[in-house]
Design a protein around this motif. Structure first.
Motif, mmCIF file in Angstrom:
data_model
loop_
_atom_site.group_PDB
_atom_site.id
_atom_site.type_symbol
_atom_site.label_atom_id
_atom_site.label_comp_id
_atom_site.label_asym_id
_atom_site.label_seq_id
_atom_site.Cartn_x
_atom_site.Cartn_y
_atom_site.Cartn_z
ATOM 1 N N TYR A 543 -11.253 5.532 -8.677
ATOM 2 C CA TYR A 543 -10.613 5.118 -7.423
ATOM 3 C C TYR A 543 -9.145 5.527 -7.431
ATOM 4 O O TYR A 543 -8.308 4.882 -8.062
ATOM 5 C CB TYR A 543 -10.721 3.605 -7.233
ATOM 6 C CG TYR A 543 -12.143 3.098 -7.268
ATOM 7 C CD1 TYR A 543 -13.032 3.424 -6.246
ATOM 8 C CD2 TYR A 543 -12.592 2.294 -8.310
ATOM 9 C CE1 TYR A 543 -14.340 2.963 -6.270
ATOM 10 C CE2 TYR A 543 -13.889 1.827 -8.342
ATOM 11 C CZ TYR A 543 -14.765 2.163 -7.322
ATOM 12 O OH TYR A 543 -16.059 1.715 -7.352
ATOM 13 N N ASN A 544 -8.850 6.601 -6.742
ATOM 14 C CA ASN A 544 -7.470 7.044 -6.579
ATOM 15 C C ASN A 544 -6.908 6.332 -5.358
ATOM 16 O O ASN A 544 -7.076 6.773 -4.226
ATOM 17 C CB ASN A 544 -7.412 8.566 -6.389
ATOM 18 C CG ASN A 544 -5.997 9.098 -6.324
ATOM 19 O OD1 ASN A 544 -5.107 8.474 -5.759
ATOM 20 N ND2 ASN A 544 -5.781 10.268 -6.921
ATOM 21 N N TYR A 545 -6.252 5.188 -5.597
ATOM 22 C CA TYR A 545 -5.809 4.336 -4.501
ATOM 23 C C TYR A 545 -4.966 5.107 -3.477
ATOM 24 O O TYR A 545 -5.155 4.965 -2.273
ATOM 25 C CB TYR A 545 -4.996 3.167 -5.038
ATOM 26 C CG TYR A 545 -5.770 2.032 -5.649
ATOM 27 C CD1 TYR A 545 -7.148 2.103 -5.822
ATOM 28 C CD2 TYR A 545 -5.118 0.872 -6.055
ATOM 29 C CE1 TYR A 545 -7.850 1.044 -6.387
ATOM 30 C CE2 TYR A 545 -5.808 -0.194 -6.609
ATOM 31 C CZ TYR A 545 -7.175 -0.103 -6.783
ATOM 32 O OH TYR A 545 -7.863 -1.157 -7.326
ATOM 33 N N HIS A 546 -4.033 5.886 -3.985
ATOM 34 C CA HIS A 546 -3.115 6.577 -3.081
ATOM 35 C C HIS A 546 -3.856 7.534 -2.165
ATOM 36 O O HIS A 546 -3.657 7.544 -0.933
ATOM 37 C CB HIS A 546 -2.053 7.347 -3.870
ATOM 38 C CG HIS A 546 -1.165 8.189 -3.005
ATOM 39 N ND1 HIS A 546 -1.483 9.506 -2.681
ATOM 40 C CD2 HIS A 546 0.006 7.912 -2.383
ATOM 41 C CE1 HIS A 546 -0.543 9.993 -1.887
ATOM 42 N NE2 HIS A 546 0.378 9.057 -1.702
ATOM 43 N N ASP A 547 -4.727 8.352 -2.732
ATOM 44 C CA ASP A 547 -5.424 9.355 -1.937
ATOM 45 C C ASP A 547 -6.448 8.712 -1.003
ATOM 46 O O ASP A 547 -6.590 9.113 0.159
ATOM 47 C CB ASP A 547 -6.096 10.379 -2.840
ATOM 48 C CG ASP A 547 -5.084 11.277 -3.555
ATOM 49 O OD1 ASP A 547 -3.871 11.148 -3.271
ATOM 50 O OD2 ASP A 547 -5.493 12.087 -4.401
ATOM 51 N N ILE A 557 -9.235 -4.116 -1.569
ATOM 52 C CA ILE A 557 -9.229 -4.193 -3.031
ATOM 53 C C ILE A 557 -9.847 -5.527 -3.443
ATOM 54 O O ILE A 557 -9.352 -6.598 -3.086
ATOM 55 C CB ILE A 557 -7.801 -4.061 -3.584
ATOM 56 C CG1 ILE A 557 -7.194 -2.724 -3.133
ATOM 57 C CG2 ILE A 557 -7.817 -4.149 -5.109
ATOM 58 C CD1 ILE A 557 -5.776 -2.493 -3.616
ATOM 59 N N MET A 558 -10.934 -5.434 -4.186
ATOM 60 C CA MET A 558 -11.696 -6.632 -4.536
ATOM 61 C C MET A 558 -11.049 -7.340 -5.728
ATOM 62 O O MET A 558 -11.475 -7.191 -6.878
ATOM 63 C CB MET A 558 -13.144 -6.248 -4.812
ATOM 64 C CG MET A 558 -13.838 -5.688 -3.578
ATOM 65 S SD MET A 558 -15.550 -5.203 -3.839
ATOM 66 C CE MET A 558 -15.344 -3.718 -4.822
ATOM 67 N N THR A 559 -10.033 -8.109 -5.432
ATOM 68 C CA THR A 559 -9.274 -8.802 -6.477
ATOM 69 C C THR A 559 -9.973 -10.102 -6.855
ATOM 70 O O THR A 559 -9.470 -11.206 -6.631
ATOM 71 C CB THR A 559 -7.838 -9.069 -5.999
ATOM 72 O OG1 THR A 559 -7.864 -9.542 -4.648
ATOM 73 C CG2 THR A 559 -6.993 -7.823 -6.067
ATOM 74 N N TYR A 560 -11.147 -9.940 -7.437
ATOM 75 C CA TYR A 560 -11.888 -11.072 -7.990
ATOM 76 C C TYR A 560 -12.843 -10.537 -9.047
ATOM 77 O O TYR A 560 -12.869 -9.334 -9.315
ATOM 78 C CB TYR A 560 -12.627 -11.874 -6.911
ATOM 79 C CG TYR A 560 -13.259 -11.071 -5.809
ATOM 80 C CD1 TYR A 560 -14.431 -10.348 -6.017
ATOM 81 C CD2 TYR A 560 -12.685 -11.040 -4.556
ATOM 82 C CE1 TYR A 560 -15.009 -9.621 -4.996
ATOM 83 C CE2 TYR A 560 -13.259 -10.317 -3.525
ATOM 84 C CZ TYR A 560 -14.428 -9.610 -3.742
ATOM 85 O OH TYR A 560 -14.990 -8.888 -2.725
ATOM 86 N N ASP A 561 -13.612 -11.411 -9.670
ATOM 87 C CA ASP A 561 -14.469 -11.066 -10.805
ATOM 88 C C ASP A 561 -13.648 -10.671 -12.030
ATOM 89 O O ASP A 561 -13.982 -9.722 -12.750
ATOM 90 C CB ASP A 561 -15.454 -9.945 -10.457
ATOM 91 C CG ASP A 561 -16.724 -10.491 -9.833
ATOM 92 O OD1 ASP A 561 -16.818 -11.724 -9.683
ATOM 93 O OD2 ASP A 561 -17.619 -9.705 -9.496
ATOM 94 N N GLN A 586 1.461 3.070 -6.934
ATOM 95 C CA GLN A 586 0.766 4.319 -6.611
ATOM 96 C C GLN A 586 1.189 4.894 -5.264
ATOM 97 O O GLN A 586 0.627 5.880 -4.797
ATOM 98 C CB GLN A 586 -0.749 4.098 -6.622
ATOM 99 C CG GLN A 586 -1.302 3.652 -7.969
ATOM 100 C CD GLN A 586 -0.948 4.617 -9.081
ATOM 101 O OE1 GLN A 586 -1.402 5.753 -9.080
ATOM 102 N NE2 GLN A 586 -0.132 4.177 -10.028
ATOM 103 N N GLY A 587 2.163 4.255 -4.632
ATOM 104 C CA GLY A 587 2.649 4.754 -3.354
ATOM 105 C C GLY A 587 1.726 4.471 -2.193
ATOM 106 O O GLY A 587 1.753 5.178 -1.176
ATOM 107 N N VAL A 588 0.905 3.429 -2.317
ATOM 108 C CA VAL A 588 -0.016 3.063 -1.247
ATOM 109 C C VAL A 588 0.748 2.315 -0.157
ATOM 110 O O VAL A 588 1.599 1.473 -0.447
ATOM 111 C CB VAL A 588 -1.156 2.180 -1.788
ATOM 112 C CG1 VAL A 588 -2.031 1.653 -0.656
ATOM 113 C CG2 VAL A 588 -1.994 2.958 -2.795
#
Length: 713
Positions: A543-547, A557-561, A586-588
């Motif tokens: 997962y390239n967040y920026h791109d 963004i699944m901020t759990y588990d 990452q510049g998102v």
């Protein structure tokens, strides 16, 4: 997540997943373990009584020409006459709405390319059964080639034109309204003020004429005299129509009033507030360009509905405009947006629907299960019950719903690659349940973005890897998604590809680029759900967040588990902040990020094969109410697992069941969820996405939805 296979008819329904999966859950029959039965989910009618959820729809095509066609198809099943104007410039067309709604026409206003008839226009004229077309402007505005094309279809063509925009407007006005005591006068050097008055003038059959900034053109004065006008309302402030214009009119014995504001949007509001409209429906169009409002004014004129002009960016919408929207929303008005996402963004749409100046998206996942003699119908009923569990005006706390409907088909036996097809919970014979579910959401003002996921195992991984690696199968998958959205009437899609090889990362980005281009051209929304990352070297490098963020409306963004193999919190605040810090690094664009929040907790217990030296655990999922019931049943002492960076902490407790098995429960309550939602402000996030409404019952709904409204609205 595949919840549609592998369940028997017993009362225990268990959804199992592998390591790194979004949720591990069990629905058990004991109310003391989990009081979350679908039959209890529907909000009582008394709760919904008196609520007037605001409906929001959008009329749009991929171009301004296609948008006018969509407006026409919505407003007219037939019309004997059509108005046709050039689509690349406004002067000749500004007075066209009055003509379009006049007794001489009673048809839509369409736009065309100046040089040749735009695609779809002739087909729409034929659909309407029209036999006459008025062309607005001279041959430099609408070419002889356009006229010839229309005449070749045995259409009667009448051109209304003059030497300049003022003479053309006069010709249009005199054709539309042979006699009138009242007229509107707007600037011929800009379009916004004329568009503000267009729908009202067209409904009341009041001529609209144009003026220069300092002087009233002679042709305009002559038209006023010919019409018999004794009262003129100027539209726009003294910066666009100077006092000398007013003086000239008064010298002709004409009474003059003015509707104006400090800018085009304030003038628009002055018009909307001073005139009497039917405000049960409000049309919303960009004030930055003319085509959508021009064609939309004719549709709005049919029921004397107003057109509100808005800027491109939600943050630029004035507080007065927000107040106007809120007042109409409170009274139960519906809103129709004119134009695509390029002119009215999803954020601005959210602001129109919710009234929030801090326009944030609330995406809620739906999760359901069907069984019994008619599982397809039971599944539909369960989805609708989840939708109806949202109390009051649904849009007070929710924007979009994402039902977990579709799963990528794995590689067929004997073949080496997947074909980009996917399956849903309903067989083809029962496919009508999907659009019915979408309609149930639309009826409450909510958008539906079905999710497309894959099996979370080696077969699912192999299927995704092969599809993403091939341009042909990527396009096939995109075509299937497009077809699905047409069939279901969905508003977009959530892509939830959680198990792919690291090497497939670039292919995933390419797929999202291609999908985004395809769906955005149709004004469909794109959300991608991605697993959490905290460093460049972690194991979710696919997962390239920026791109990826370049090719989505929102990145969920699944901020759990956080804890998946042994007892621990689902989403400790310090870890969630680490994920957001990495995302930021990452510049998102953080306004594109949806924060994942969990509505479920986990009840951990050791496996029979577990030893002190090698502890092994299994877990069932519990809802907020279920966790509270367990704590009460076993008289467990509630603790909060805090840290220096998380003073609120995560609630947890332990208990020993009737079989002497020790349990450890971690879950999120209103306090810990609120602490996570505080991050929306801290990181300037675009909103929140919650997994899932399956875990919200009538008790927890009373706390969760006000919490969402507090943080998102």
């Amino acid at each position: 997540m595949n919840i549609f296979e592998g369940a028997d008819d017993a009362t225990v329904l268990k959804f199992k997943t592998g390591f790194r999966k979004k949720v591990v859950l069990t629905l058990v029959t004991s109310l003391t373990t989990l009081t979350l039965f679908f039959s209890n989910w529907i909000v009582p009618p008394s709760v919904l009584a008196g609520s007037t959820p605001s409906q929001t729809s959008r009329l749009a095509g991929s171009t301004r020409f296609e948008t006018t066609l969509e407006i026409s198809k919505t407003g007219w099943t037939q019309a004997s006459t059509v108005i046709l104007a050039r689509g690349d410039d406004y002067p000749d067309a500004l007075a066209g709405a009055v003509l379009a709604n006049s007794p001489q026409a009673k048809g839509p206003l369409l736009l065309t390319d100046s040089a040749s008839l735009s695609e779809g226009v002739l087909a729409e004229i034929q659909r309407l059964g029209a036999n006459k077309v008025y062309l607005l402007g001279g041959t430099g505005a609408v070419s002889p080639a356009v006229e010839a094309t229309l005449k070749a279809q045995n259409l009667t063509v009448e051109r209304l034109s003059g030497e300049d925009r003022y003479q053309t407007a006069a010709a249009i006005a005199l054709k539309a309204v042979p006699q009138a005591t009242q007229a509107y006068l707007a600037s011929g050097n800009s379009f916004a003020d004329a568009l503000s008055i267009s729908s009202y003038a067209a409904n009341k059959n009041i001529p609209l004429l144009l003026s220069e900034q300092k002087t009233v053109p002679e042709v305009t004065l002559n038209a006023l005299k010919t019409l018999g006008v004794t009262n003129v309302a100027l539209i726009g402030g003294e910066g666009v129509l100077e006092p000398s214009v007013e003086d000239t009119l008064k010298a002709q014995g004409i009474s003059v009033t003015r509707m104006s504001g400090v800018d085009r949007y304030a003038t628009n509001l002055d018009v909307l507030n001073k005139l009497t409209y039917d405000r049960s429906s409000i049309y919303v169009a960009t004030g930055e360009d003319f085509p959508d409002a021009l064609a939309g004014a004719v549709l709005a004129a049919k029921q004397n509905n107003p057109i509100l002009l808005v800027p491109k960016n939600a943050e630029d919408l004035s507080s007065n405009s927000v107040s106007y929207l809120s007042a109409q929303r409170t009274s139960g008005a519906s809103f129709t947006l004119l134009g695509g996402l390029g002119v009215i963004s999803s954020g601005l749409e959210s602001l129109v629907r919710t009234g929030s100046q801090q326009s944030r998206i609330s995406l809620q996942y739906l999760q359901a299960y069907g069984s019994g003699s008619n599982p397809a119908k039971a599944l539909y009923d369960n989805y609708v019950e989840e939708i109806n569990s949202i109390p009051g005006n649904a849009t007070d706390s929710v924007d979009w719903l994402a039902p977990n409907w579709y799963r990528i088909n794995t590689i067929p036996d004997g073949q080496s690659a997947a074909d980009g097809s996917f399956s849903g919970p309903w067989a083809t014979a029962n496919e009508f349940y999907a659009p019915l579910t979408v309609k149930a959401a639309h009826d409450r003002g909510l958008k539906v973005l079905p999710s497309v996921t894959a099996d979370y195992n080696s077969k699912g991984q192999a299927a995704l890897d092969s599809i993403l690696a091939s341009s042909a199968t990527r396009q096939n998958l995109i075509q299937n998604i497009n077809q699905m959205l047409q069939t279901t009437n969905g508003d977009g899609v959530v892509i939830d590809f959680e198990y792919i090889s690291d090497a497939s990362g670039p292919n995933l980005t390419q797929f999202m680029k291609e999908l985004y281009a395809s769906l955005h051209s149709q004004n469909k929304l794109v959300v991608e759900a991605v697993n959490a990352r905290t460093s460049p070297t972690d194991w979710n490098q696919e997962y390239n967040y920026h791109d990826l963020a370049q090719y989505v409306d929102y990145l969920n963004i699944m901020t759990y588990d956080y804890s998946t193999t042994s007892p621990g919190p689902i989403a400790p605040l310090s870890w969630v902040k680490s994920v957001l810090n990495f995302t930021q690094s990452q510049g998102v664009d953080m306004n594109k990020v949806l924060l994942g929040i969990p509505y479920y907790g986990r009840n951990w217990y050791p496996l029979a094969t577990s030893t002190p030296e090698k502890p092994l655990y299994d877990q069932d999922a519990v809802s907020l109410t279920g966790a509270r019931n367990l704590s009460a049943k076993y008289n467990a002492s509630l603790q909060r697992e805090t840290s220096p960076t998380d003073p609120v902490g995560i609630p947890t407790f332990t208990y020993t069941d009737e079989n002497q098995v020790a349990h450890t429960v971690y879950y999120d309550d209103i306090q810990s969820l609120s602490a996570k939602l505080d991050l929306l402000d801290e990181y300037h996030l675009g909103g929140a996405a919650a997994w899932s409404l399956f875990w919200v019952d009538t008790d927890s709904a009373k706390e969760i939805y006000p919490l969402l409204q507090q943080h998102l609205r």
